[in-house]
Design a protein around this motif. Structure first.
Motif, PDB file in Angstrom:
ATOM      1  N   ALA A 101       0.834  -1.206   0.000  1.00 30.95           N
ATOM      2  CA  ALA A 101       0.000   0.000   0.000  1.00 30.95           C
ATOM      3  C   ALA A 101       0.868   1.256   0.000  1.00 30.95           C
ATOM      4  O   ALA A 101       0.550   2.253  -0.666  1.00 30.95           O
ATOM      5  N   ILE A 102       1.960   1.199   0.735  1.00 29.39           N
ATOM      6  CA  ILE A 102       2.894   2.333   0.739  1.00 29.39           C
ATOM      7  C   ILE A 102       3.508   2.514  -0.649  1.00 29.39           C
ATOM      8  O   ILE A 102       3.582   3.635  -1.171  1.00 29.39           O
ATOM      9  N   ALA A 103       3.930   1.408  -1.251  1.00 28.48           N
ATOM     10  CA  ALA A 103       4.530   1.485  -2.590  1.00 28.48           C
ATOM     11  C   ALA A 103       3.547   2.041  -3.611  1.00 28.48           C
ATOM     12  O   ALA A 103       3.935   2.735  -4.557  1.00 28.48           O
ATOM     13  N   ALA A 104       2.244   1.756  -3.406  1.00 29.56           N
ATOM     14  CA  ALA A 104       1.214   2.243  -4.319  1.00 29.56           C
ATOM     15  C   ALA A 104       0.804   3.681  -4.031  1.00 29.56           C
ATOM     16  O   ALA A 104      -0.012   4.250  -4.756  1.00 29.56           O
ATOM     17  N   VAL A 154      13.958   3.620  12.212  1.00 31.46           N
ATOM     18  CA  VAL A 154      13.508   2.749  11.120  1.00 31.46           C
ATOM     19  C   VAL A 154      12.446   1.783  11.645  1.00 31.46           C
ATOM     20  O   VAL A 154      12.143   1.761  12.830  1.00 31.46           O
ATOM     21  N   GLY A 155      11.903   0.963  10.746  1.00 34.29           N
ATOM     22  CA  GLY A 155      10.990  -0.096  11.143  1.00 34.29           C
ATOM     23  C   GLY A 155       9.540   0.330  11.201  1.00 34.29           C
ATOM     24  O   GLY A 155       9.138   1.375  10.678  1.00 34.29           O
ATOM     25  N   PHE A 156       8.739  -0.505  11.844  1.00 33.72           N
ATOM     26  CA  PHE A 156       7.301  -0.278  11.932  1.00 33.72           C
ATOM     27  C   PHE A 156       6.961   1.101  12.484  1.00 33.72           C
ATOM     28  O   PHE A 156       6.097   1.811  11.955  1.00 33.72           O
ATOM     29  N   HIS A 157       7.625   1.482  13.567  1.00 29.82           N
ATOM     30  CA  HIS A 157       7.214   2.712  14.247  1.00 29.82           C
ATOM     31  C   HIS A 157       7.651   3.971  13.504  1.00 29.82           C
ATOM     32  O   HIS A 157       6.991   5.019  13.628  1.00 29.82           O
ATOM     33  N   ALA A 158       8.731   3.891  12.727  1.00 27.78           N
ATOM     34  CA  ALA A 158       9.097   5.032  11.888  1.00 27.78           C
ATOM     35  C   ALA A 158       8.028   5.257  10.827  1.00 27.78           C
ATOM     36  O   ALA A 158       7.636   6.401  10.530  1.00 27.78           O
ATOM     37  N   LEU A 159       7.519   4.167  10.267  1.00 27.27           N
ATOM     38  CA  LEU A 159       6.429   4.268   9.297  1.00 27.27           C
ATOM     39  C   LEU A 159       5.142   4.711   9.984  1.00 27.27           C
ATOM     40  O   LEU A 159       4.368   5.511   9.438  1.00 27.27           O
ATOM     41  N   GLU A 160       4.911   4.209  11.183  1.00 24.74           N
ATOM     42  CA  GLU A 160       3.728   4.616  11.949  1.00 24.74           C
ATOM     43  C   GLU A 160       3.714   6.131  12.148  1.00 24.74           C
ATOM     44  O   GLU A 160       2.669   6.786  11.990  1.00 24.74           O
ATOM     45  N   GLN A 161       4.877   6.699  12.484  1.00 20.97           N
ATOM     46  CA  GLN A 161       4.949   8.146  12.695  1.00 20.97           C
ATOM     47  C   GLN A 161       4.608   8.914  11.416  1.00 20.97           C
ATOM     48  O   GLN A 161       3.845   9.888  11.444  1.00 20.97           O
ATOM     49  N   LEU A 162       5.168   8.462  10.286  1.00 20.10           N
ATOM     50  CA  LEU A 162       4.881   9.136   9.022  1.00 20.10           C
ATOM     51  C   LEU A 162       3.392   9.076   8.683  1.00 20.10           C
ATOM     52  O   LEU A 162       2.780  10.086   8.321  1.00 20.10           O
ATOM     53  N   LYS A 183       8.830   4.897   1.360  1.00 24.12           N
ATOM     54  CA  LYS A 183       9.146   3.738   0.521  1.00 24.12           C
ATOM     55  C   LYS A 183      10.444   3.039   0.899  1.00 24.12           C
ATOM     56  O   LYS A 183      10.478   1.803   1.018  1.00 24.12           O
ATOM     57  N   PRO A 184      11.550   3.751   1.125  1.00 23.52           N
ATOM     58  CA  PRO A 184      12.775   3.031   1.533  1.00 23.52           C
ATOM     59  C   PRO A 184      12.637   2.372   2.895  1.00 23.52           C
ATOM     60  O   PRO A 184      13.180   1.284   3.125  1.00 23.52           O
ATOM     61  N   LEU A 185      11.906   3.004   3.804  1.00 27.93           N
ATOM     62  CA  LEU A 185      11.667   2.387   5.110  1.00 27.93           C
ATOM     63  C   LEU A 185      10.848   1.115   4.959  1.00 27.93           C
ATOM     64  O   LEU A 185      11.107   0.100   5.620  1.00 27.93           O
ATOM     65  N   ALA A 186       9.841   1.160   4.085  1.00 27.03           N
ATOM     66  CA  ALA A 186       8.983  -0.012   3.862  1.00 27.03           C
ATOM     67  C   ALA A 186       9.776  -1.147   3.218  1.00 27.03           C
ATOM     68  O   ALA A 186       9.616  -2.322   3.584  1.00 27.03           O
ATOM     69  N   ALA A 220      12.998  -1.724   3.510  1.00 21.99           N
ATOM     70  CA  ALA A 220      13.888  -2.285   4.529  1.00 21.99           C
ATOM     71  C   ALA A 220      13.111  -3.154   5.510  1.00 21.99           C
ATOM     72  O   ALA A 220      13.591  -4.214   5.941  1.00 21.99           O
ATOM     73  N   LEU A 221      11.908  -2.726   5.859  1.00 18.90           N
ATOM     74  CA  LEU A 221      11.083  -3.514   6.783  1.00 18.90           C
ATOM     75  C   LEU A 221      10.746  -4.870   6.168  1.00 18.90           C
ATOM     76  O   LEU A 221      10.833  -5.911   6.841  1.00 18.90           O
ATOM     77  N   THR A 222      10.366  -4.870   4.903  1.00 13.88           N
ATOM     78  CA  THR A 222      10.049  -6.130   4.220  1.00 13.88           C
ATOM     79  C   THR A 222      11.248  -7.072   4.237  1.00 13.88           C
ATOM     80  O   THR A 222      11.115  -8.269   4.504  1.00 13.88           O
ATOM     81  N   THR A 223      12.422  -6.528   3.976  1.00 12.89           N
ATOM     82  CA  THR A 223      13.647  -7.331   3.983  1.00 12.89           C
ATOM     83  C   THR A 223      13.927  -7.908   5.356  1.00 12.89           C
ATOM     84  O   THR A 223      14.265  -9.092   5.500  1.00 12.89           O
TER      85      THR A 223
END
Length: 393
Positions: A172-175, A223-231, A242-245, A247-250
């Protein structure tokens, strides 16, 4: 107690083995206690928001296929529970209007097919009776080995679910779909929190997935879940996501591979269960974990689910060693989960967060928080006894 050989006594876990298949499964039969194939095919399960309909509730002992179809408006999961909520089969992440097969071996006894819309809570339960051949009596060592094998299956199943739900989130983030990403976030968090002690055992990998902003420094980026949560939830943007997402997937994929290398023992399991409840007391009850999304009760439920699984897997052995402890935990877990259930949300209700089965932490009153803390305290001490009981073997 010496760590158990995970290859030994494999047959003792046969009744706990579950096979998860997609909608196109070719297994369309049930077998009776004598091994004969029955002609009536799979047993239909209607998993709805307020029902768990099982087409046949009287079954012969043997292997059975439950054809689970979701009529729920939420992602759901279905369990087959033996006494004490010991899981003998489960299927997760069943989306609305989709089907999954659950294949499970059932010796004679009484079971509950349990549907969990939103994948949380005590669930909606339908009793089934199984007659015929009973499971052979197990020794203490066999019960402990079965618990270890069952927990390994659980952790690997939850890790696969974490991969799938994280992918939904990061896709969803990539989209560029902010709302879809926010809605997908709680489910991925639920699966991570169920196996948090295992993830934490891999050193630097857990911070890369689950670090909080407090741990970030000039040399250690957030980084990680909570960095994306903040955004997503505080800043309301996908800029830089996108780069955070990616890295999280990896890192979630790395976790899934490392989980396969873990040496599980009853002591590791018992310590992990206590660690999960300590996490609840330290950061979930206080609302510190999900400070931007406010889905702390999802994390709370995930930690409780993980701890409960450990307990129910070890329950046959604990019942032999300390029946008083079993009686206590048989009361405390349902009480805690029932209290959590009082904070389930519906669309349009106060505190509703899309994708979360629970209300926002901000919707809780001080009295609500205190009541949850009291229940956590009540279960924490007896849960902490598990390690001592299994270590004494």
């Amino acid at each position: 107690m010496k760590p158990l050989d995970l290859t030994a006594l494999a047959g003792s876990a046969a009744a706990l083995t579950l096979l998860l298949a997609g909608c196109g499964s070719s297994d369309t039969s049930s077998t009776g206690a004598n091994g004969d194939t029955k002609a009536d095919g799979p047993i239909a399960v209607d998993a709805g928001d307020k029902k768990c309909g099982v087409a046949t509730t009287d079954l012969p002992a043997g292997r059975h296929t439950f054809k689970v179809t979701s009529s729920s408006s939420q992602v759901t999961e279905v369990y087959v529970y033996a006494d004490g909520d010991r899981i003998v089969g489960e299927v997760e992440n069943i989306g609305p209007a989709t089907s999954r097969d659950l294949i499970v071996d059932l010796p004679a006894g009484t079971y509950e097919v349990t549907c969990k819309p939103g994948m949380v809570g005590n669930g909606i339960r339908t009793k089934i009776a199984v007659t015929g051949a009973e499971a052979p009596a197990q020794t203490l060592d066999q019960n402990l080995q079965a618990a270890v094998d069952s927990y390994r299956t659980y952790v690997e199943t939850e890790t696969r679910a974490l991969i799938d739900t994280t992918k939904t989130f990061t896709d969803a983030i990539a989209a560029g779909d902010l709302d879809a990403a926010k809605t997908a976030y709680p489910t991925a968090r639920l699966h991570y929190e169920r196996i948090e002690p295992i993830a934490e055992s891999f050193g630097d990998l857990d911070p890369l997935i689950d670090m909080r902003i407090d741990d970030a420094t000039d040399g250690t980026p957030f980084v990680g879940f909570h960095a994306l949560e903040q955004l997503l939830f505080e800043k309301g943007t996908l800029d830089g996501a996108k780069p955070l997402a990616s890295a999280l997937t990896t890192n979630v994929a790395k976790l899934a591979e490392l989980v396969k290398t873990v040496e599980f023992t009853p002591l590791v399991m018992g310590n992990g269960a206590k660690s999960l409840l300590d996490e609840v007391a330290k950061s979930k009850v206080t609302g510190e974990e999900e400070r931007y999304s406010r889905i702390d009760l999802v994390d709370f439920a995930g930690n409780v689910d993980g701890a409960k699984y450990v307990y129910t897997a070890l329950r046959p052995a604990l019942e032999e060693k300390n029946p008083k402890l079993v009686a206590t935990l048989d009361q405390r877990f349902p009480a805690l989960i029932s209290l959590l259930d009082t904070h389930l949300a519906t669309k349009g209700s106060d505190g509703f967060i899309p994708g979360s089965p629970y209300v926002s932490y901000d919707a809780l009153t001080p009295e609500d928080v205190k009541a949850l803390a009291v229940e956590v305290d009540a279960i924490s001490e007896p849960l902490g006894q598990i390690s001592g009981v299994v270590a004494a073997q």
